[in-house]
Design a protein around this motif. Structure first.
Motif, PDB file in Angstrom:
ATOM      1  N   PHE A  71       1.002  -1.279  -0.058  1.00  0.00           N
ATOM      2  CA  PHE A  71       0.062   0.002   0.039  1.00  0.00           C
ATOM      3  C   PHE A  71       0.931   1.108  -0.007  1.00  0.00           C
ATOM      4  O   PHE A  71       1.596   1.483   0.974  1.00  0.00           O
ATOM      5  CB  PHE A  71      -1.007   0.276   1.229  1.00  0.00           C
ATOM      6  N   MET A  72       0.634   2.092  -0.992  1.00  0.00           N
ATOM      7  CA  MET A  72       1.892   3.255  -1.548  1.00  0.00           C
ATOM      8  C   MET A  72       1.024   4.504  -1.445  1.00  0.00           C
ATOM      9  O   MET A  72      -0.021   4.510  -1.811  1.00  0.00           O
ATOM     10  CB  MET A  72       2.583   2.723  -2.610  1.00  0.00           C
ATOM     11  N   ALA A  73       1.633   5.567  -1.110  1.00  0.00           N
ATOM     12  CA  ALA A  73       0.887   6.878  -0.971  1.00  0.00           C
ATOM     13  C   ALA A  73       2.096   7.938  -0.998  1.00  0.00           C
ATOM     14  O   ALA A  73       3.221   7.606  -0.653  1.00  0.00           O
ATOM     15  CB  ALA A  73       0.174   6.986   0.296  1.00  0.00           C
ATOM     16  N   THR A  74       1.549   9.041  -1.106  1.00  0.00           N
ATOM     17  CA  THR A  74       2.031  10.561  -0.713  1.00  0.00           C
ATOM     18  C   THR A  74       1.563  11.172   0.530  1.00  0.00           C
ATOM     19  O   THR A  74       0.312  10.771   0.713  1.00  0.00           O
ATOM     20  CB  THR A  74       2.366  11.375  -1.966  1.00  0.00           C
ATOM     21  N   GLU A  75       1.995  11.867   1.289  1.00  0.00           N
ATOM     22  CA  GLU A  75       1.465  12.827   2.207  1.00  0.00           C
ATOM     23  C   GLU A  75       0.807  11.931   3.285  1.00  0.00           C
ATOM     24  O   GLU A  75       0.007  12.387   3.881  1.00  0.00           O
ATOM     25  CB  GLU A  75       0.563  13.745   1.471  1.00  0.00           C
ATOM     26  N   LYS A  76       1.431  10.595   3.337  1.00  0.00           N
ATOM     27  CA  LYS A  76       0.892   9.801   4.538  1.00  0.00           C
ATOM     28  C   LYS A  76      -0.653   9.339   4.453  1.00  0.00           C
ATOM     29  O   LYS A  76      -1.137   9.240   5.511  1.00  0.00           O
ATOM     30  CB  LYS A  76       1.322  10.484   5.889  1.00  0.00           C
ATOM     31  N   TYR A  77      -1.077   9.359   3.241  1.00  0.00           N
ATOM     32  CA  TYR A  77      -2.426   8.699   2.952  1.00  0.00           C
ATOM     33  C   TYR A  77      -2.162   7.238   3.260  1.00  0.00           C
ATOM     34  O   TYR A  77      -1.050   6.591   3.305  1.00  0.00           O
ATOM     35  CB  TYR A  77      -2.957   8.936   1.742  1.00  0.00           C
ATOM     36  N   HIS A  78      -3.307   6.424   3.488  1.00  0.00           N
ATOM     37  CA  HIS A  78      -3.356   5.140   3.781  1.00  0.00           C
ATOM     38  C   HIS A  78      -2.749   4.418   2.452  1.00  0.00           C
ATOM     39  O   HIS A  78      -2.240   3.328   2.495  1.00  0.00           O
ATOM     40  CB  HIS A  78      -4.406   4.652   4.527  1.00  0.00           C
ATOM     41  N   HIS A  79      -3.290   4.840   1.392  1.00  0.00           N
ATOM     42  CA  HIS A  79      -2.803   4.414   0.232  1.00  0.00           C
ATOM     43  C   HIS A  79      -3.266   5.225  -1.204  1.00  0.00           C
ATOM     44  O   HIS A  79      -4.658   5.533  -1.249  1.00  0.00           O
ATOM     45  CB  HIS A  79      -2.874   3.004  -0.403  1.00  0.00           C
ATOM     46  N   HIS A  80      -2.639   5.566  -2.007  1.00  0.00           N
ATOM     47  CA  HIS A  80      -3.207   6.086  -3.406  1.00  0.00           C
ATOM     48  C   HIS A  80      -3.207   5.126  -4.326  1.00  0.00           C
ATOM     49  O   HIS A  80      -3.969   5.152  -5.074  1.00  0.00           O
ATOM     50  CB  HIS A  80      -2.178   7.415  -3.873  1.00  0.00           C
ATOM     51  N   ILE A  81      -2.136   4.196  -4.191  1.00  0.00           N
ATOM     52  CA  ILE A  81      -1.924   3.127  -5.211  1.00  0.00           C
ATOM     53  C   ILE A  81      -1.639   1.859  -4.399  1.00  0.00           C
ATOM     54  O   ILE A  81      -0.887   1.988  -3.471  1.00  0.00           O
ATOM     55  CB  ILE A  81      -0.845   3.134  -6.159  1.00  0.00           C
ATOM     56  N   ALA A  82      -2.044   0.758  -4.639  1.00  0.00           N
ATOM     57  CA  ALA A  82      -1.902  -0.502  -3.726  1.00  0.00           C
ATOM     58  C   ALA A  82      -1.700  -1.452  -4.957  1.00  0.00           C
ATOM     59  O   ALA A  82      -1.943  -1.544  -6.077  1.00  0.00           O
ATOM     60  CB  ALA A  82      -3.001  -1.041  -2.920  1.00  0.00           C
ATOM     61  N   ALA A  83      -0.811  -2.832  -4.658  1.00  0.00           N
ATOM     62  CA  ALA A  83      -0.491  -3.585  -5.528  1.00  0.00           C
ATOM     63  C   ALA A  83      -0.457  -5.097  -4.864  1.00  0.00           C
ATOM     64  O   ALA A  83       0.085  -4.941  -3.899  1.00  0.00           O
ATOM     65  CB  ALA A  83       0.848  -3.367  -6.161  1.00  0.00           C
ATOM     66  N   ASN A  84      -0.857  -5.996  -5.547  1.00  0.00           N
ATOM     67  CA  ASN A  84      -1.016  -7.170  -4.732  1.00  0.00           C
ATOM     68  C   ASN A  84      -0.475  -8.350  -5.799  1.00  0.00           C
ATOM     69  O   ASN A  84      -0.645  -8.100  -7.132  1.00  0.00           O
ATOM     70  CB  ASN A  84      -2.319  -7.648  -4.096  1.00  0.00           C
ATOM     71  N   VAL A  85      -0.159  -9.640  -5.287  1.00  0.00           N
ATOM     72  CA  VAL A  85       0.123 -10.572  -6.131  1.00  0.00           C
ATOM     73  C   VAL A  85      -0.954 -11.824  -6.027  1.00  0.00           C
ATOM     74  O   VAL A  85      -0.707 -13.160  -6.211  1.00  0.00           O
ATOM     75  CB  VAL A  85       1.545 -11.124  -6.032  1.00  0.00           C
TER      76      VAL A  85
END
Length: 287
Positions: A204-218
């Motif tokens: 779970f990835m983001a800027t400005e300490k959001y919980h996520h702007h983009i997530a990626a899973n396998v």
């Protein structure tokens, strides 16, 4: 919506390939509650406020090439308030739309699919002051949504007149074929920060300490195949940078890492290691 303005880098528009434009417009307007901003024979732009395009529908001839391919897991529409989520829930239930739901601690969410099985999340954030952080990672869970509490005021589904004008694209969640490789692309290349590494299965990835702007899973499997270009599923999504400098720095990082970038009028096109296309733009030129 502070996590989607000013200094943040965030997703704004998701472009989907679908099989039947009229069928999809009917679903996205009547069930989801978006409105059509522009339309031609094979393409429609959908909006909540009449201005900012959140979803683009492209009619294509190619079927979805693989049920467990990389690409879209879901895109997520962020509502302004919990009351809005309650009303949307009642509206969808009244129309017998199959729904999933979850409490993620940072947010409360509904899950559903469009007529082409493109995943959709509709959610509301909890107050960020309630989020729990452990060693720099946000605490996120998947627990049962407290529907009884959400719907305690018994909203009337007939009151639903469409999504609130302040609805935005909150995030996108992707199926990828290699978590480490894609994590490098999104962090070292695009400039995202890992907010949560979920058991080596999802980032779970983001800027400005959001919980996520983009997530990626396998979850579709390591080495999941890349969809055939122009087939049903994700076409591309737009990633908005706060300034030309921030965008140019991201382009330089991607180039240095060996990723391909193409400069077009108004945006830069790249794709992640799993084949998902991204249009990188700045705030003052989008839509």
């Amino acid at each position: 919506m502070a996590f989607h303005s000013k200094n943040a880098t965030y997703v704004e528009t998701v472009s989907l390939n679908i099989k039947d434009l009229n069928r999809s417009i009917d679903f996205y307007t009547k069930m989801i509650g978006l409105t059509v901003k522009r339309q031609d024979d094979t393409r429609a732009e959908l909006t909540a406020d009449g201005e900012n395009v959140l979803v683009i529908l492209n009619q294509v001839d190619k079927e979805r090439t693989h049920r467990r391919a990389s690409g879209l897991y879901h895109f997520a529409l962020l509502l302004p308030s919990r009351d809005d989520l309650a009303l949307v829930t009642m509206h969808l239930a009244a129309n017998r739309v199959p729904l999933g739901s979850a409490d993620h601690h940072v947010s409360e969410a509904l899950y559903l699919n469009d007529p082409d099985d493109n995943g959709i999340e509709i959610y509301v954030d909890r107050d960020p002051e309630q989020w729990i952080w452990n060693d720099g990672e946000v605490h996120m869970v998947t627990e049962a949504l407290n529907a009884e509490d959400l719907l305690k005021d018994r909203p009337d589904p007939s009151d639903f007149k469409g999504l609130p004008k302040d609805t935005i694209m909150g995030h996108i969640h992707l199926h990828v074929n290699d978590l480490q490789k894609n994590g490098e692309f999104y962090t070292e290349g695009l400039g995202m920060e890992i907010i949560l590494n979920f058991g080596g299965q999802a980032l779970f990835m983001a800027t400005e300490k959001y919980h996520h702007h983009i997530a990626a899973n396998v979850w579709n499997g390591l080495g999941a195949p890349t969809p055939e270009k122009g087939s049903v599923g994700l076409d591309y999504y737009t990633l908005i940078y706060p300034s030309d400098d921030a965008l140019n720095e991201a382009v330089s990082r991607l180039t240095a890492l060996g990723y391909t970038v193409e400069k077009h009028a108004g945006y830069v096109l790249t794709k992640d290691p799993s084949g998902s296309h991204i249009r990188m733009q700045t705030q003052n030129i989008h839509n």
